[in-house]
Design a protein around this motif. Structure first.
Motif, PDB file in Angstrom:
ATOM      1  N   GLY A  68     -15.546  14.394   7.738  1.00 43.81           N
ATOM      2  CA  GLY A  68     -14.929  15.285   6.766  1.00 43.81           C
ATOM      3  C   GLY A  68     -15.315  15.062   5.327  1.00 43.81           C
ATOM      4  N   ASP A  69     -16.004  13.978   5.039  1.00 40.17           N
ATOM      5  CA  ASP A  69     -16.432  13.747   3.659  1.00 40.17           C
ATOM      6  C   ASP A  69     -17.779  14.393   3.367  1.00 40.17           C
ATOM      7  OD1 ASP A  69     -17.803  12.010   5.330  1.00 40.17           O
ATOM      8  OD2 ASP A  69     -17.775  10.342   3.904  1.00 40.17           O
ATOM      9  N   THR A  70     -18.410  15.000   4.372  1.00 40.54           N
ATOM     10  CA  THR A  70     -19.696  15.672   4.154  1.00 40.54           C
ATOM     11  C   THR A  70     -19.459  17.113   3.710  1.00 40.54           C
ATOM     12  OG1 THR A  70     -19.910  16.424   6.435  1.00 40.54           O
ATOM     13  CG2 THR A  70     -20.822  14.249   5.916  1.00 40.54           C
ATOM     14  N   GLU A  71     -20.352  17.601   2.883  1.00 39.54           N
ATOM     15  CA  GLU A  71     -20.203  18.956   2.334  1.00 39.54           C
ATOM     16  C   GLU A  71     -20.236  20.026   3.424  1.00 39.54           C
ATOM     17  OE1 GLU A  71     -18.987  21.349  -0.424  1.00 39.54           O
ATOM     18  OE2 GLU A  71     -19.336  19.217  -0.823  1.00 39.54           O
ATOM     19  N   ILE A  72     -21.102  19.881   4.409  1.00 39.58           N
ATOM     20  CA  ILE A  72     -21.214  20.895   5.459  1.00 39.58           C
ATOM     21  C   ILE A  72     -19.940  20.974   6.299  1.00 39.58           C
ATOM     22  CG2 ILE A  72     -22.395  19.366   7.105  1.00 39.58           C
ATOM     23  CD1 ILE A  72     -23.047  23.117   6.719  1.00 39.58           C
ATOM     24  N   VAL A  73     -19.340  19.838   6.594  1.00 40.02           N
ATOM     25  CA  VAL A  73     -18.085  19.847   7.369  1.00 40.02           C
ATOM     26  C   VAL A  73     -16.958  20.448   6.533  1.00 40.02           C
ATOM     27  CG1 VAL A  73     -16.338  18.390   8.488  1.00 40.02           C
ATOM     28  CG2 VAL A  73     -18.775  17.978   8.906  1.00 40.02           C
ATOM     29  N   LYS A  74     -16.900  20.131   5.268  1.00 39.28           N
ATOM     30  CA  LYS A  74     -15.883  20.736   4.398  1.00 39.28           C
ATOM     31  C   LYS A  74     -16.026  22.259   4.370  1.00 39.28           C
ATOM     32  CE  LYS A  74     -15.356  16.814   1.300  1.00 39.28           C
ATOM     33  NZ  LYS A  74     -15.547  16.300  -0.051  1.00 39.28           N
ATOM     34  N   ARG A  75     -17.271  22.755   4.318  1.00 41.23           N
ATOM     35  CA  ARG A  75     -17.493  24.209   4.335  1.00 41.23           C
ATOM     36  C   ARG A  75     -17.095  24.810   5.680  1.00 41.23           C
ATOM     37  NH1 ARG A  75     -22.491  26.505   3.719  1.00 41.23           N
ATOM     38  NH2 ARG A  75     -23.604  24.626   4.274  1.00 41.23           N
ATOM     39  N   TRP A  76     -17.414  24.111   6.781  1.00 44.17           N
ATOM     40  CA  TRP A  76     -17.041  24.609   8.114  1.00 44.17           C
ATOM     41  C   TRP A  76     -15.522  24.669   8.246  1.00 44.17           C
ATOM     42  CZ3 TRP A  76     -19.272  27.152  11.927  1.00 44.17           C
ATOM     43  CH2 TRP A  76     -18.612  27.227  13.152  1.00 44.17           C
ATOM     44  N   TRP A  77     -14.851  23.619   7.804  1.00 46.05           N
ATOM     45  CA  TRP A  77     -13.385  23.612   7.881  1.00 46.05           C
ATOM     46  C   TRP A  77     -12.795  24.769   7.079  1.00 46.05           C
ATOM     47  CZ3 TRP A  77     -12.274  17.710   6.961  1.00 46.05           C
ATOM     48  CH2 TRP A  77     -12.553  16.989   8.132  1.00 46.05           C
ATOM     49  N   ALA A  78     -13.313  25.020   5.894  1.00 46.50           N
ATOM     50  CA  ALA A  78     -12.824  26.137   5.080  1.00 46.50           C
ATOM     51  C   ALA A  78     -13.086  27.468   5.793  1.00 46.50           C
ATOM     52  CB  ALA A  78     -13.482  26.120   3.702  1.00 46.50           C
ATOM     53  N   TYR A  79     -14.239  27.582   6.425  1.00 46.76           N
ATOM     54  CA  TYR A  79     -14.613  28.788   7.168  1.00 46.76           C
ATOM     55  C   TYR A  79     -13.668  29.030   8.345  1.00 46.76           C
ATOM     56  CZ  TYR A  79     -17.748  31.686  10.110  1.00 46.76           C
ATOM     57  OH  TYR A  79     -18.300  32.659  10.909  1.00 46.76           O
ATOM     58  N   MET A  80     -13.193  27.964   8.972  1.00 49.74           N
ATOM     59  CA  MET A  80     -12.341  28.078  10.160  1.00 49.74           C
ATOM     60  C   MET A  80     -10.844  28.087   9.835  1.00 49.74           C
ATOM     61  SD  MET A  80     -14.505  28.380  12.572  1.00 49.74           S
ATOM     62  CE  MET A  80     -13.475  28.171  14.015  1.00 49.74           C
ATOM     63  N   ALA A  81     -10.459  27.790   8.617  1.00 52.15           N
ATOM     64  CA  ALA A  81      -9.050  27.595   8.259  1.00 52.15           C
ATOM     65  C   ALA A  81      -8.179  28.827   8.473  1.00 52.15           C
ATOM     66  CB  ALA A  81      -8.936  27.123   6.813  1.00 52.15           C
ATOM     67  N   ASP A  82      -8.751  30.015   8.403  1.00 57.42           N
ATOM     68  CA  ASP A  82      -7.925  31.212   8.557  1.00 57.42           C
ATOM     69  C   ASP A  82      -7.532  31.484  10.007  1.00 57.42           C
ATOM     70  OD1 ASP A  82     -10.681  31.880   9.062  1.00 57.42           O
ATOM     71  OD2 ASP A  82     -10.208  34.005   8.785  1.00 57.42           O
ATOM     72  N   ILE A  83      -8.155  30.793  10.963  1.00 54.61           N
ATOM     73  CA  ILE A  83      -7.836  31.066  12.368  1.00 54.61           C
ATOM     74  C   ILE A  83      -7.281  29.851  13.117  1.00 54.61           C
ATOM     75  CG2 ILE A  83      -9.487  32.965  12.475  1.00 54.61           C
ATOM     76  CD1 ILE A  83     -11.355  31.155  14.111  1.00 54.61           C
ATOM     77  N   MET A  84      -7.077  28.740  12.410  1.00 49.43           N
ATOM     78  CA  MET A  84      -6.577  27.513  13.029  1.00 49.43           C
ATOM     79  C   MET A  84      -5.458  26.904  12.189  1.00 49.43           C
ATOM     80  SD  MET A  84     -10.114  25.584  14.017  1.00 49.43           S
ATOM     81  CE  MET A  84      -9.229  24.301  14.913  1.00 49.43           C
ATOM     82  N   ASP A  85      -4.639  26.092  12.822  1.00 52.88           N
ATOM     83  CA  ASP A  85      -3.677  25.291  12.080  1.00 52.88           C
ATOM     84  C   ASP A  85      -4.443  24.155  11.418  1.00 52.88           C
ATOM     85  OD1 ASP A  85      -1.714  26.936  13.051  1.00 52.88           O
ATOM     86  OD2 ASP A  85      -0.814  25.445  14.386  1.00 52.88           O
TER      87      ASP A  85
END
Length: 104
Positions: A68-85
């Motif tokens: 989670g400290d990598t930029e790509i994972v942070k972007r993926w998490w933000a991308y997925m946040a609207d459909i997951m808890d």
């Protein structure tokens, strides 16, 4: 090698969107996971509860959730946040699961 499992929660009605996004997973994210020893990664959905069940094998002892400290994972998490808890940093609410049986 180590196998881990964890669960996450999909928001109701987003099964197809979740599948669509993962079918088009970013190549740089896949590369990051592989470069960190994560392989044979599968995610299953319990459609009655919208619980996502993930299983991954690791060569390095590091989980995808540890990146989670990598930029790509942070972007993926933000991308997925609207459909997951998620947590406040957009990381998925993730619960590690304890192995209780394995058949070789």
């Amino acid at each position: 090698m180590q196998t881990i499992a964890f669960k996450m929660k999909l928001k109701p009605g987003f099964k197809e969107e979740y599948r669509k996004r993962h079918n088009a997973i970013w190549p740089e994210l896949t590369e990051l996971l592989k470069n960190n020893g994560i392989y044979d990664y599968s995610i299953f959905l319990d459609e009655e509860t919208d619980i996502l069940f993930a299983v991954q094998k690791q060569k390095s002892g590091q989980s995808s959730q540890d990146l989670g400290d990598t930029e790509i994972v942070k972007r993926w998490w933000a991308y997925m946040a609207d459909i997951m808890d998620t947590n406040s940093d957009n990381s998925p609410l993730s619960v590690p699961l304890t192995p209780v049986f394995r058949m070789d």
